[in-house]
Design a protein around this motif. Structure first.
Motif, PDB file in Angstrom:
ATOM      1  N   GLN A 270      10.255  12.648  10.424  1.00  0.00           N
ATOM      2  CA  GLN A 270      10.055  11.689   9.368  1.00  0.00           C
ATOM      3  C   GLN A 270      11.096  10.758   9.375  1.00  0.00           C
ATOM      4  N   ILE A 271      12.187  11.034   9.416  1.00  0.00           N
ATOM      5  CA  ILE A 271      13.542  10.498   9.711  1.00  0.00           C
ATOM      6  C   ILE A 271      13.276   9.266  10.630  1.00  0.00           C
ATOM      7  N   PHE A 272      12.862   9.577  11.859  1.00  0.00           N
ATOM      8  CA  PHE A 272      12.945   8.767  13.001  1.00  0.00           C
ATOM      9  C   PHE A 272      11.653   7.754  12.755  1.00  0.00           C
ATOM     10  N   SER A 273      10.563   8.243  12.124  1.00  0.00           N
ATOM     11  CA  SER A 273       9.476   7.343  11.961  1.00  0.00           C
ATOM     12  C   SER A 273       9.947   6.329  10.782  1.00  0.00           C
ATOM     13  N   SER A 274      10.730   6.449   9.898  1.00  0.00           N
ATOM     14  CA  SER A 274      10.907   5.708   8.817  1.00  0.00           C
ATOM     15  C   SER A 274      12.153   5.007   9.089  1.00  0.00           C
ATOM     16  N   ALA A 275      13.063   5.541  10.093  1.00  0.00           N
ATOM     17  CA  ALA A 275      14.552   4.760  10.242  1.00  0.00           C
ATOM     18  C   ALA A 275      14.386   3.134  10.737  1.00  0.00           C
ATOM     19  N   PRO A 276      13.344   2.923  11.607  1.00  0.00           N
ATOM     20  CA  PRO A 276      13.379   1.679  12.214  1.00  0.00           C
ATOM     21  C   PRO A 276      12.986   0.566  10.829  1.00  0.00           C
ATOM     22  N   PHE A 277      11.880   1.004   9.822  1.00  0.00           N
ATOM     23  CA  PHE A 277      11.834   0.152   8.725  1.00  0.00           C
ATOM     24  C   PHE A 277      12.918  -0.143   7.883  1.00  0.00           C
ATOM     25  N   ALA A 278      13.867   0.899   7.597  1.00  0.00           N
ATOM     26  CA  ALA A 278      14.829   0.762   6.833  1.00  0.00           C
ATOM     27  C   ALA A 278      15.991  -0.240   7.712  1.00  0.00           C
ATOM     28  N   LEU A 279      16.197   0.229   8.751  1.00  0.00           N
ATOM     29  CA  LEU A 279      17.191  -0.535   9.682  1.00  0.00           C
ATOM     30  C   LEU A 279      16.803  -1.938   9.792  1.00  0.00           C
ATOM     31  N   MET A 280      15.424  -2.318  10.062  1.00  0.00           N
ATOM     32  CA  MET A 280      14.776  -3.564  10.066  1.00  0.00           C
ATOM     33  C   MET A 280      15.232  -4.379   8.953  1.00  0.00           C
ATOM     34  N   ILE A 281      14.737  -3.952   7.802  1.00  0.00           N
ATOM     35  CA  ILE A 281      14.912  -4.545   6.661  1.00  0.00           C
ATOM     36  C   ILE A 281      16.300  -4.918   6.301  1.00  0.00           C
ATOM     37  N   PHE A 282      17.236  -3.866   6.504  1.00  0.00           N
ATOM     38  CA  PHE A 282      18.742  -4.194   6.182  1.00  0.00           C
ATOM     39  C   PHE A 282      19.255  -4.991   7.109  1.00  0.00           C
ATOM     40  N   THR A 283      18.837  -5.083   8.537  1.00  0.00           N
ATOM     41  CA  THR A 283      19.071  -6.218   9.427  1.00  0.00           C
ATOM     42  C   THR A 283      19.107  -7.470   8.725  1.00  0.00           C
ATOM     43  N   LEU A 284      17.693  -7.610   8.394  1.00  0.00           N
ATOM     44  CA  LEU A 284      17.320  -9.018   7.728  1.00  0.00           C
ATOM     45  C   LEU A 284      18.096  -9.376   6.467  1.00  0.00           C
TER      46      LEU A 284
ATOM     47  N   GLY B 142      14.085  -4.225  -2.386  1.00  0.00           N
ATOM     48  CA  GLY B 142      13.528  -3.164  -2.974  1.00  0.00           C
ATOM     49  C   GLY B 142      12.784  -2.079  -1.947  1.00  0.00           C
ATOM     50  N   LEU B 143      11.918  -2.989  -0.882  1.00  0.00           N
ATOM     51  CA  LEU B 143      11.055  -2.071  -0.076  1.00  0.00           C
ATOM     52  C   LEU B 143      12.284  -1.239   0.835  1.00  0.00           C
ATOM     53  N   GLY B 144      13.237  -2.118   1.363  1.00  0.00           N
ATOM     54  CA  GLY B 144      14.484  -1.552   2.224  1.00  0.00           C
ATOM     55  C   GLY B 144      15.161  -0.110   1.571  1.00  0.00           C
ATOM     56  N   LEU B 145      15.421  -0.427   0.059  1.00  0.00           N
ATOM     57  CA  LEU B 145      15.790   0.985  -0.484  1.00  0.00           C
ATOM     58  C   LEU B 145      14.688   1.863  -0.821  1.00  0.00           C
ATOM     59  N   ASN B 146      13.360   1.574  -0.987  1.00  0.00           N
ATOM     60  CA  ASN B 146      12.523   2.575  -1.106  1.00  0.00           C
ATOM     61  C   ASN B 146      12.582   3.714   0.376  1.00  0.00           C
ATOM     62  N   TYR B 147      12.770   2.704   1.588  1.00  0.00           N
ATOM     63  CA  TYR B 147      12.652   3.667   2.828  1.00  0.00           C
ATOM     64  C   TYR B 147      13.824   4.635   2.805  1.00  0.00           C
ATOM     65  N   LEU B 148      14.887   3.905   2.401  1.00  0.00           N
ATOM     66  CA  LEU B 148      16.295   4.512   2.425  1.00  0.00           C
ATOM     67  C   LEU B 148      16.277   5.923   1.514  1.00  0.00           C
ATOM     68  N   ALA B 149      15.693   5.816   0.291  1.00  0.00           N
ATOM     69  CA  ALA B 149      15.679   6.738  -0.535  1.00  0.00           C
ATOM     70  C   ALA B 149      14.731   7.984  -0.046  1.00  0.00           C
ATOM     71  N   GLN B 150      13.539   7.369   0.569  1.00  0.00           N
ATOM     72  CA  GLN B 150      12.628   8.543   1.262  1.00  0.00           C
ATOM     73  C   GLN B 150      13.504   9.264   2.191  1.00  0.00           C
ATOM     74  N   ALA B 151      14.301   8.395   3.141  1.00  0.00           N
ATOM     75  CA  ALA B 151      15.099   9.275   4.145  1.00  0.00           C
ATOM     76  C   ALA B 151      16.040  10.101   3.524  1.00  0.00           C
ATOM     77  N   LEU B 152      16.541   9.696   2.437  1.00  0.00           N
ATOM     78  CA  LEU B 152      17.889  10.393   1.828  1.00  0.00           C
ATOM     79  C   LEU B 152      17.146  11.677   1.333  1.00  0.00           C
ATOM     80  N   ALA B 153      15.878  11.747   0.663  1.00  0.00           N
ATOM     81  CA  ALA B 153      15.113  12.745   0.115  1.00  0.00           C
ATOM     82  C   ALA B 153      14.774  13.882   1.149  1.00  0.00           C
ATOM     83  N   ILE B 154      14.137  13.286   2.305  1.00  0.00           N
ATOM     84  CA  ILE B 154      13.790  13.917   3.181  1.00  0.00           C
ATOM     85  C   ILE B 154      15.102  14.852   3.954  1.00  0.00           C
ATOM     86  N   TRP B 155      16.162  14.083   4.314  1.00  0.00           N
ATOM     87  CA  TRP B 155      17.305  14.831   4.677  1.00  0.00           C
ATOM     88  C   TRP B 155      17.963  15.567   3.629  1.00  0.00           C
ATOM     89  N   LEU B 156      18.016  15.554   2.435  1.00  0.00           N
ATOM     90  CA  LEU B 156      18.399  16.734   1.475  1.00  0.00           C
ATOM     91  C   LEU B 156      17.729  17.820   1.791  1.00  0.00           C
TER      92      LEU B 156
END
Lengths: 326, 359
Positions: A270-284, B142-156
């Motif tokens: 799940q991390i691999f599938s959602s990481a590009p989204f987070a990375l993309m938005i933070f690059t922007l 907000g969307l970026g932070l949502n993805y990040l929070a989701q990843a953090l929850a899964i990692w934990l």
């Protein structure tokens, strides 16, 4: 790294990025005229589902593609009506339509979940696909992928090199002056918003009929939001918007290459599938932040201006603002 | 004339309900299903037993908390799409407290609520900071932070918090007894949670109507420049608005993990944040007192619609279709009213102008 692997990876980026390219180019067209279509994520889901359902029922992928485009155009028309005629807040209407599109796609698409169905046939372009390196990367796909490539060039040419395209920019930048010069601002906004919506619908069809065949719950996985962010990143310029879309494709490809590496076996998929989204938005985010301003201030002014122009664009002056046309 | 207007207003006020029903009925007919049967199933699924009614109340609570928070950010003219992530961070902080502190129930629950509030407020402030100092539109921040929070929850859940039997998507071990919010007998609703949600609505209504802070937020929401020239300190006001909304979402996250799932799961918020945005779009920032009623309808649709899957082989997303189309109808009807009023005043202006010319 061998050349064969590189060609394969690049070709897969070109094809898997096609929906994002089409959606972000469609959004660029409608935002350029001054209307924000925030419904992208829902539009793509609903049109992907419709495209597959129609193709499945009629056994014709072509009809599926047309139906998907109609759905995208219809949602965009609703947004145009709400924002131009009713003067509602565009972002609010778009957000509600996003949710409605996602839920409707799930509800209506239920009978089609995980059914095998028709897809767009693979069609290498004769001669062009034989060019070494470029051929297999660009011209060894199907018609929808070629349309995604064509949409980039065509939109750029239309916007910057033709008379109606200059008018389109005027409508988005300064609707008052465009109107004073005899342009029917609101009619043009209706036309371009609907046209952009049809491209968004095509993005949906590309997803369900060419990239990730068929239909399932949350099939299109958030690419609408990415496309919306890419339009800002690309500064409303079709060429840079396309570059952003391929950059996202690259991130996803890197993700799946890393995932296959045994060193990362313990990291949940799940991390691999959602990481590009987070990375993309933070690059922007990084590119548009004030930190970049400070970095640019340290460079010689001429170079700084060039870089600034290369990585950022300004929103059309009339974006999101209704125009009262006497 | 006056009498007539009142009737029209009343008609327009209830118009969204029949509009929604017509729309969803058409969709059901397109699927070959009986609309009446579908609505009856949803209603029964939500209200046919005390257990189900309790579930509706339990589903209502996080929605009410998040929508109350969103009324604040909407007042400031901000689209806090990051609520989803703020719920997750609240749940993460509360889970941390539940796993680390070996305290008796009352102080432990208080600590978890406080931790959840802090977690949500922290994540909300990030969206605010990105907006104010990074010039990043709050929707994308907000969307970026949502993805990040989701990843953090899964990692934990997959690393430090994984259960002894191995990590799965079904989450951590169940919370210790002391970290569970007490339910009402055998019903799956925690009275404390309901009370907290109602307090949140009352608090937000008061803050927005009765305090200078609320007034200044609304001034900011109406137009940045005018508020700025009047001397409203924009940056601290926006940041506190985001933090306040995040804090309420964080409490919602605490309630979700302590009272509903009794553990931390990856999909702890499950789209509640987005749903709350719909609720807050109907109530707007000017009528936060309506939030509990709108949220109750949304919760009933959500709890009742899985019944469609058992009895009619339809997808339960009809509940979501109902919710979104109600909001859309409310918006279109209000837009239509404004349009009619504008047309009428234009016509009146034209008539009086003509009279002036002839006089």
């Amino acid at each position: 790294m061998n050349v064969e692997f590189l060609i394969q990876t690049l070709a897969s980026i070109v094809s898997s990025s096609a929906p994002v390219v089409l959606a972000s180019i469609g959004e660029t067209i409608s935002e350029k005229s001054g209307v924000i279509n925030l419904s992208l994520d829902g539009s793509i889901a609903l049109s992907a589902m419709t495209g597959f359902a129609v193709a499945y029922t009629t056994d014709s992928a072509t009809l599926g593609v047309l139906a998907a485009m109609a759905v995208g155009a219809l949602i965009a028309l609703l947004i145009a009506f709400a924002s131009i005629t009713l003067r509602l807040e565009q972002v609010a209407v778009g957000f509600v339509l996003t949710m409605l599109g996602l839920e409707l796609a799930d509800f209506l698409g239920n009978p089609f979940v995980r059914q095998p169905g028709p897809s767009i046939p693979h069609w290498p372009i004769p001669l062009l696909s034989d060019i070494p390196f470029i051929g297999p990367v660009l011209f060894n796909h199907n018609i929808l992928i070629y349309i995604s490539l064509l949409s980039i060039v065509a939109t750029w040419w239309w916007m910057y090199k033709t008379q109606p395209g200059i008018k389109l920019q005027g409508v988005g930048e300064r609707p008052e002056s465009a109107f004073a010069r005899g342009v029917n601002v609101n009619r043009m906004r209706y036309v371009y918003t609907t046209l952009g919506g049809a491209l968004v619908g095509l993005a949906g069809a590309t997803y369900s009929l060419s990239i990730k065949l068929g239909w399932s719950h949350r099939h299109t996985a958030g690419i609408g939001w990415i496309a919306l962010a890419i339009v800002i990143f690309g500064g409303w310029n079709p060429l840079r918007v396309a570059a952003g879309s391929y950059f996202f494709g690259l991130l996803k490809a890197l993700g799946s290459i890393l995932q296959r590496n045994p060193a990362f076996a313990s990291v949940p998929t799940q991390i691999f599938s959602s990481a590009p989204f987070a990375l993309m938005i933070f690059t922007l985010l990084l590119l548009s932040s004030k930190g970049v301003d400070r970095l640019l201030d340290m460079l010689p002014p001429r170079l700084a201006r060039r870089i600034d122009r290369a990585i950022r664009g300004r929103a059309p002056g009339g974006l999101g603002r209704p125009f009262e046309q006497g | 004339m006056k009498h007539n207007d009142r009737w029209i207003n009343l008609l327009m006020g209830i118009a969204p309900i029949p509009l929604t029903l017509v729309f969803t009925s058409l969709i059901l007919l397109a699927m070959g299903a009986s609309p009446w049967e579908a609505y009856r199933n949803i209603f029964n699924g939500a209200f046919s037993s005390p257990e189900k009614v309790a579930d509706v109340f339990a589903a209502c609570v996080p929605l009410v908390l998040c929508s109350a928070g969103l009324a604040i950010t909407f007042a400031a003219g901000q689209w806090n799409v990051g609520v989803e992530g703020q719920i997750i961070l609240g749940a993460i902080f509360a889970t941390w407290a539940a796993r680390t502190l070996a305290w008796p129930q009352v102080p432990l629950l208080a600590a978890m609520l406080l931790a959840g509030l802090l977690g949500g407020a922290l994540w909300g402030s990030f969206a605010g900071l990105l907006k104010v100092f990074g010039k990043v539109h709050e929707i994308f921040g907000g969307l970026g932070l949502n993805y990040l929070a989701q990843a953090l929850a899964i990692w934990l859940i997959f690393n430090p918090w994984k259960p002894a039997g191995g990590a799965t998507m079904s989450g951590t071990d169940l919370f210790p007894e002391a970290a569970r919010m007490p339910h009402l007998g055998h019903l799956r609703v925690a009275p404390l949670a309901v009370v907290l949600a109602l307090i949140a609505v009352a608090l937000v209504t008061f803050l927005l109507r009765g305090t200078r802070w609320g007034l200044e937020l609304k001034a900011l929401g109406k137009g940045f420049v005018s508020a700025f020239t009047l001397g409203v300190p924009a940056t601290p006001r926006l940041l506190t608005a985001f933090a306040a909304c995040g804090g309420m979402a964080g409490i919602a996250g605490t309630i979700l993990c302590s009272a509903r799932y009794i553990r931390m799961i990856p999909a702890i918020s499950g789209g509640q944040g987005y749903l709350a945005l719909l609720v807050a779009l109907i109530s707007g920032s000017s009528n936060p007192q309506w939030i509990p009623f709108i949220a109750f309808f949304f919760a009933a649709a959500g709890v009742g619609s899985p019944q469609l899957e058992y009895n009619m082989h339809l997808d339960s997303s009809l509940g979501g279709v109902l919710e979104a189309s109600v909001v859309l109808s409310v918006m279109f009807v209000s837009g239509w009213r404004v349009l009619l009023a504008r047309k009428r005043s234009q016509a009146a202006a034209l008539v009086s102008a003509e009279q002036e010319v002839t006089a």
